[in-house]
Enzyme design. Sequence first.
Site, mmCIF file in Angstrom:
data_model
loop_
_atom_site.group_PDB
_atom_site.id
_atom_site.type_symbol
_atom_site.label_atom_id
_atom_site.label_comp_id
_atom_site.label_asym_id
_atom_site.label_seq_id
_atom_site.Cartn_x
_atom_site.Cartn_y
_atom_site.Cartn_z
ATOM 1 N N GLN A 62 -21.428 -9.153 8.884
ATOM 2 C CA GLN A 62 -19.916 -9.127 8.796
ATOM 3 C C GLN A 62 -19.234 -8.765 7.939
ATOM 4 O OE1 GLN A 62 -17.415 -10.678 11.004
ATOM 5 N NE2 GLN A 62 -18.515 -11.785 12.195
ATOM 6 N N TYR A 100 -26.737 -13.165 22.046
ATOM 7 C CA TYR A 100 -25.868 -11.659 21.449
ATOM 8 C C TYR A 100 -26.282 -12.211 20.526
ATOM 9 C CZ TYR A 100 -23.285 -11.072 25.664
ATOM 10 O OH TYR A 100 -22.316 -11.114 27.159
ATOM 11 N N CYS A 121 -1.313 6.125 7.389
ATOM 12 C CA CYS A 121 -3.065 5.299 7.300
ATOM 13 C C CYS A 121 -2.488 4.711 8.778
ATOM 14 C CB CYS A 121 -3.285 5.112 6.782
ATOM 15 S SG CYS A 121 -5.081 4.088 6.266
ATOM 16 N N GLU A 123 -30.945 -10.974 21.728
ATOM 17 C CA GLU A 123 -30.558 -9.706 21.950
ATOM 18 C C GLU A 123 -30.952 -8.328 22.786
ATOM 19 O OE1 GLU A 123 -27.870 -6.900 20.894
ATOM 20 O OE2 GLU A 123 -27.559 -8.430 19.710
ATOM 21 N N CYS A 158 -4.507 -0.854 8.721
ATOM 22 C CA CYS A 158 -3.196 -2.023 8.243
ATOM 23 C C CYS A 158 -2.816 -1.763 9.598
ATOM 24 C CB CYS A 158 -2.275 -2.395 7.181
ATOM 25 S SG CYS A 158 -4.308 -2.144 6.127
ATOM 26 N N ASP A 207 -21.559 -14.588 21.241
ATOM 27 C CA ASP A 207 -21.082 -14.072 20.363
ATOM 28 C C ASP A 207 -20.669 -12.654 20.581
ATOM 29 O OD1 ASP A 207 -19.107 -12.496 18.409
ATOM 30 O OD2 ASP A 207 -21.305 -12.978 17.656
ATOM 31 N N CYS A 231 0.903 -1.511 -0.188
ATOM 32 C CA CYS A 231 0.251 -0.071 -0.032
ATOM 33 C C CYS A 231 1.328 1.552 -0.408
ATOM 34 C CB CYS A 231 -0.966 -0.184 1.202
ATOM 35 S SG CYS A 231 -2.058 1.436 1.993
ATOM 36 N N CYS A 276 -7.997 0.623 -1.216
ATOM 37 C CA CYS A 276 -7.557 0.299 -0.089
ATOM 38 C C CYS A 276 -7.240 -1.397 -0.734
ATOM 39 C CB CYS A 276 -8.845 0.644 0.908
ATOM 40 S SG CYS A 276 -8.354 -0.300 2.486
ATOM 41 N N CYS A 335 -14.047 -11.666 19.470
ATOM 42 C CA CYS A 335 -13.239 -10.590 19.157
ATOM 43 C C CYS A 335 -12.246 -10.395 19.541
ATOM 44 C CB CYS A 335 -13.922 -9.650 18.294
ATOM 45 S SG CYS A 335 -14.979 -8.712 19.189
#
Length: 521
Positions: free
Chosen positions: A345, A374, A133, A395, A136, A443, A127, A221, A470
Amino acid sequence: MSVKDKRTAKSNEKSADRRAGNSAERSRERRAGNSTGQKEKNSAPKVAPAWMADLPVQIGQQYEAEIIGISHDGEGVGRVNGFTLFVAGALPGERALVRVEHVKKQYGYARLLQLVEESAERVMPVCSIYEECGGCQLQHLSYEAQLRVKRQQVVDNLQRIGKLDVAGETSEGIVVHPTLGMSEPWRYRNKAQVPFGEERGGLIGGFYAQGSHRIIDMEECLIQHEANDEVVARVKEIGARLGITAYREETNAGLLRHVVVKVGFRTGEIMVVLVTNGSTIPRVDEWIDGIRAALPSVKSICHNINVKQTNVIFGGETRVLWGSEVIYDYIGDVKFAISARSFFQVNPVQTEVLYGKALEYAGLTGDEVVVDAYCGIGTISLFLAQRAGQVYGVEIVEEAIADARKNAELNGMTNVHFEAGPAEVVLPEWTSQGIRPDVIVVDPPRKGCDAALLATILELQPRRVVYVSCSASTLARDLRVLVDGGYSVAEVTPVDMFPHTVHVESVALLVRNETDAENPY
């Protein structure tokens, strides 16, 4: 993930697909006492604390550091005379000349000046704006090494935070599998949220430089779907031609704040959302005609109004300017309707891998009762419903439950029931109705499971718990609670949902420690 950040902040616009690293960098700068825009309260020189004189490194001095790891922010973890220095851009196995910039009692931050010894895993970032940026953090590390680093991140958190034993070559414990990566780790994101600004009188759109709200103008990107780049480029052109002004954060003036693009990987359908600081878009018909002419795959053009002086992307009102209210895409064989505000997602290829692993760990034979805490818009619930007897999704965000019900209807699935409310409240209500889950899937957002939900899981004692995470740190914390409550962690599989960033998702399988010989697991 489900509606992770919408659930915790009541708006998914603070999403997990933010330009990863910016907030962490700002946090680091604040901790170091040098956040963007900080002003000195007076001009009197500051006296350094006495403890600084006893440190093995001093601010402004240069040292040769040995880099032994990578932090959760993507910085190299260096050692100088036993002292820890975080060095952006450095990689494990390298020796680097660094200059110390900030220090705390236990650690500090240093700037990379020169590589004395370079890692064999170092590669040239592809990139052109990678150095500026904040999106990443690991493009300078080979992809194979990225996958190893992410597995190690999970292992380190399980051991350090969870105090859990991880299996090694000569030791027993939790099996942590190699990270499941992508065969093609580029162009994987189906959604872009691009801030707009002005430079030399013209519109620019890109992503924030690290640690700032300065927009780096972007032509492409490489982790975004190509269609995202094309939409942003065309919106810039049309906006400039129509004389549209960009929002200015410091004055709360100007019109165009963000352009959000969503792409259906399987269907090819595109949604464009114009987020504006005002309820009226000048020459709106020309906007619509220009976007449709330039981008025939666009199926929906929406307008979101956000007049608040805030970093949150979306405001509370969304209108359809042209086309459909939703676009469609698939995860495996399950079809989903995606609206302007709904969470989906961002890496559909790896989402199928992630959910496939969750389905495997659930061990379904067709008769089980499964609870999906969730549940968001029902992505995991509907994936599991293909194999389960009955799935119950819960949820706290009511709009997400409405979307989940629509998605179940869209797929003709009648063995799924969705309910809005806190999982720790709804699950006991279901139990009182005679619903006893064989499997509970969680989740949660990055903050992990609510303590009350963990207590509820331990009370209900399902045979299996599948934890989709996550955040390796909150995963480790919550696994410790479940282990102390009578479960064993059988195995953990990291999944690389966000190549070239430091983020890693994981799926963990927990099984109940069965003591009843008449009811063995």
